[in-house]
Write an enzyme that holds these catalytic residues in place. Structure first.
Site, PDB file in Angstrom:
ATOM      1  N   GLU A  49       0.877  -1.274  -0.034  1.00 20.31           N
ATOM      2  CA  GLU A  49      -0.154  -0.063   0.155  1.00 20.31           C
ATOM      3  C   GLU A  49       0.722   1.206  -0.089  1.00 20.31           C
ATOM      4  O   GLU A  49       1.978   1.632   0.975  1.00 20.31           O
ATOM      5  CB  GLU A  49      -0.922   0.099   1.186  1.00 20.31           C
ATOM      6  CG  GLU A  49      -2.074  -0.844   0.997  1.00 20.31           C
ATOM      7  CD  GLU A  49      -3.067  -0.461   2.205  1.00 20.31           C
ATOM      8  OE1 GLU A  49      -2.917   0.350   3.003  1.00 20.31           O
ATOM      9  OE2 GLU A  49      -3.941  -1.380   2.683  1.00 20.31           O
ATOM     10  N   ASP A  60      -6.176   9.864   9.039  1.00 21.36           N
ATOM     11  CA  ASP A  60      -4.787   9.116   9.064  1.00 21.36           C
ATOM     12  C   ASP A  60      -4.559  10.023  10.742  1.00 21.36           C
ATOM     13  O   ASP A  60      -4.797  11.158  10.877  1.00 21.36           O
ATOM     14  CB  ASP A  60      -3.727   9.698   8.451  1.00 21.36           C
ATOM     15  CG  ASP A  60      -3.942   8.949   7.096  1.00 21.36           C
ATOM     16  OD1 ASP A  60      -3.988   7.691   7.137  1.00 21.36           O
ATOM     17  OD2 ASP A  60      -3.940   9.721   6.037  1.00 21.36           O
ATOM     18  N   TYR A 175     -11.099  -3.980   3.046  1.00 23.14           N
ATOM     19  CA  TYR A 175     -10.118  -3.595   4.052  1.00 23.14           C
ATOM     20  C   TYR A 175     -10.910  -3.533   5.358  1.00 23.14           C
ATOM     21  O   TYR A 175     -11.727  -2.551   5.321  1.00 23.14           O
ATOM     22  CB  TYR A 175      -9.535  -2.404   3.490  1.00 23.14           C
ATOM     23  CG  TYR A 175      -8.314  -1.880   4.583  1.00 23.14           C
ATOM     24  CD1 TYR A 175      -8.399  -1.869   6.035  1.00 23.14           C
ATOM     25  CD2 TYR A 175      -7.059  -1.462   3.862  1.00 23.14           C
ATOM     26  CE1 TYR A 175      -7.492  -1.192   6.711  1.00 23.14           C
ATOM     27  CE2 TYR A 175      -5.899  -0.750   4.821  1.00 23.14           C
ATOM     28  CZ  TYR A 175      -6.160  -0.892   6.205  1.00 23.14           C
ATOM     29  OH  TYR A 175      -5.281  -0.450   6.888  1.00 23.14           O
TER      30      TYR A 175
END
Length: 263
Positions: A49, A60, A175
């Protein structure tokens, strides 16, 4: 069949779980970053990734945010990110690369242009965290038509009513975000993850890979044992932030990969 599909088929035939590693393109600089990326397959990484630096990374945590800032300050752009993929592909034609980031840099470039360039560079899939399924016509559908997998995130708050919508146009793998919150925060717990993975797998044939909160080989093993594989990002990026040489970063990645593969 994409490289991602081929990789999961190979792992299934070997009875192994997948190990996915995330690094930020251009962190701490282009040359060091490329050296680390090139070393990942040899360390046991099945899928890379590659973070595309962006100024406003809403999903994030501090570790990845700072990595993005370092990369941007070192002159990293989408052009250079794709250049890095090309440089990797010159030596490796089998390990899948998933570009992970946000829609703004793609939108500003133009979807058609970006997809053509990404495919030509050797990108295999996209994770674009700020595009919900309601916007599939924007990028997801065009990406799949261009031969790129579009990988969607499912989370602990994705309920049974929402899950089919999330899975609808997903390809490559799902994911699963193991914790609520940002990257690099709490530690993932296999006991919490297992029933959620089972719930997702009841609705899709795609592999389910689990990320967020995996920091050690033991946790990678525990999480991979209840899923189709594990993703580690912040723990690897933290090693880079400490200024460790590429060889030390790679050795750490190998320990995580060994953990996931032993599940």
């Amino acid at each position: 069949m994409t490289r991602i599909d081929d990789t999961f088929a190979r792992l299934a035939s070997e009875g192994k779980k997948a190990f996915v590693a995330y690094v930020m393109a251009g962190d701490p600089d282009y040359e060091t970053s490329l050296e680390i990326v090139k070393s990942l397959p040899g360390a046991g990484v099945d899928i890379i990734e590659l973070g595309a630096p962006f100024t406003d990374p809403m999903a994030d945590g501090p570790t990845i945010q700072l990595a993005g800032q370092r990369a941007l300050e070192a002159g990293m752009t989408m052009d250079r990110t794709l250049e890095m993929v090309r440089a990797f592909r010159a030596e490796n034609t089998t390990t899948p690369i998933v570009l992970m980031g946000y829609y703004n840099p793609i939108y500003s470039r133009g979807v058609e242009t970006f997809l053509a360039e990404a495919g030509e560079a050797g990108v295999d899939g996209l994770i674009v965290v700020d595009l919900p399924p309601e916007e599939d016509d924007e990028l997801c559908i065009p990406a799949q038509k261009a031969g790129l997998n579009f990988i969607r995130l499912a989370t602990p708050t994705t309920d049974d009513k929402r899950l089919p919508k999330v899975l609808q146009n997903t390809s490559g793998f799902v994911y699963y975000v193991s914790i609520t919150g940002i990257t690099g925060s709490a530690e993932a717990q296999a006991g919490d993850v297992a029933p959620e993975v089972a719930r997702i797998k009841a609705q899709t044939d795609l592999p389910v890979i689990v990320g967020f909160g995996i920091k050690t080989p033991d946790t990678a093993r525990a999480i991979a044992s209840v899923a189709d594989g594990a993703v580690v990002g912040s723990a690897i990026v933290a090693q880079i932030a400490e200024g460790k040489p590429a060889a030390e970063v790679t050795a750490f990645v190998k320990s995580l990969a060994d953990g996931a593969h032993s599940a």
